[in-house]
Motif scaffolding. Structure first.
Motif, PDB file in Angstrom:
ATOM      1  N   TYR A  45      44.370  40.769  43.284  1.00 40.50           N
ATOM      2  CA  TYR A  45      45.170  41.993  43.415  1.00 40.50           C
ATOM      3  C   TYR A  45      46.494  41.931  42.642  1.00 40.50           C
ATOM      4  O   TYR A  45      46.845  42.907  41.964  1.00 40.50           O
ATOM      5  N   PRO A  46      47.238  40.812  42.704  1.00 41.73           N
ATOM      6  CA  PRO A  46      48.517  40.790  41.966  1.00 41.73           C
ATOM      7  C   PRO A  46      48.363  40.941  40.455  1.00 41.73           C
ATOM      8  O   PRO A  46      49.336  41.229  39.764  1.00 41.73           O
ATOM      9  N   TYR A  47      47.141  40.757  39.954  1.00 41.76           N
ATOM     10  CA  TYR A  47      46.902  40.803  38.514  1.00 41.76           C
ATOM     11  C   TYR A  47      46.067  42.014  38.109  1.00 41.76           C
ATOM     12  O   TYR A  47      45.486  42.040  37.031  1.00 41.76           O
ATOM     13  N   MET A  48      46.011  43.022  38.977  1.00 42.04           N
ATOM     14  CA  MET A  48      45.155  44.182  38.720  1.00 42.04           C
ATOM     15  C   MET A  48      45.952  45.465  38.569  1.00 42.04           C
ATOM     16  O   MET A  48      46.983  45.647  39.209  1.00 42.04           O
ATOM     17  N   ASN A  49      45.407  46.351  37.740  1.00 37.97           N
ATOM     18  CA  ASN A  49      45.769  47.761  37.755  1.00 37.97           C
ATOM     19  C   ASN A  49      44.590  48.450  38.424  1.00 37.97           C
ATOM     20  O   ASN A  49      43.436  48.228  38.030  1.00 37.97           O
ATOM     21  N   ILE A  50      44.862  49.263  39.438  1.00 43.09           N
ATOM     22  CA  ILE A  50      43.800  49.863  40.238  1.00 43.09           C
ATOM     23  C   ILE A  50      43.980  51.378  40.265  1.00 43.09           C
ATOM     24  O   ILE A  50      45.095  51.869  40.463  1.00 43.09           O
TER      25      ILE A  50
ATOM     26  N   ASP B 111      41.168  46.955  36.749  1.00 46.92           N
ATOM     27  CA  ASP B 111      41.386  46.283  35.468  1.00 46.92           C
ATOM     28  C   ASP B 111      42.171  45.013  35.763  1.00 46.92           C
ATOM     29  O   ASP B 111      43.265  45.074  36.324  1.00 46.92           O
ATOM     30  N   VAL B 112      41.592  43.869  35.404  1.00 46.09           N
ATOM     31  CA  VAL B 112      42.190  42.569  35.715  1.00 46.09           C
ATOM     32  C   VAL B 112      42.961  42.061  34.502  1.00 46.09           C
ATOM     33  O   VAL B 112      42.467  42.091  33.379  1.00 46.09           O
ATOM     34  N   ASN B 113      44.179  41.586  34.760  1.00 47.49           N
ATOM     35  CA  ASN B 113      45.052  41.065  33.701  1.00 47.49           C
ATOM     36  C   ASN B 113      45.637  39.724  34.152  1.00 47.49           C
ATOM     37  O   ASN B 113      46.803  39.643  34.540  1.00 47.49           O
ATOM     38  N   ILE B 114      44.811  38.681  34.101  1.00 50.22           N
ATOM     39  CA  ILE B 114      45.301  37.353  34.466  1.00 50.22           C
ATOM     40  C   ILE B 114      46.251  36.881  33.370  1.00 50.22           C
ATOM     41  O   ILE B 114      45.924  36.971  32.177  1.00 50.22           O
TER      42      ILE B 114
END
Length: 96
Positions: A74-79, A8-11
């Motif tokens: 990666y710094p903006y993701m929940n994985i 899940d990307v959260n820019i």
């Protein structure tokens, strides 16, 4: 080893669009390379979300970890990672 990975990307909303577009372009090239290598076997978009479900085929947990940490987004993701095992009722003899 097969893994299902949800990303899940959260820019951040305040990130300049040119910077976000640059990161996305590098991410796309990185993912294409991993797909060509056969390590990133499948990628599906989750409708209505900036998210995907992917299948990775890697040698170890550590290799997957390193691949995921190498993602420019990666710094903006929940994985979420889920290891997969062959089901005894599967009619397929391989992991197509």
């Amino acid at each position: 080893m097969l893994f299902q990975v949800r990303m899940d990307v959260n820019i951040p909303l305040d990130m300049p669009s040119d910077k976000a577009n640059e990161i996305k372009a590098v991410e796309k090239a990185y993912s294409h390379d991993l797909q060509r290598q056969g390590k990133w076997r499948h990628i599906w978009r989750i409708s209505g979300q900036y998210s995907n479900i992917s299948i990775f085929d890697v040698e170890s947990n550590e290799e997957l970890h390193n691949i995921l940490q190498g993602l420019p987004l990666y710094p903006y993701m929940n994985i979420e990672v889920m290891p997969l095992n062959r089901h005894p009722s599967s009619i397929h003899e391989d992991d197509r």
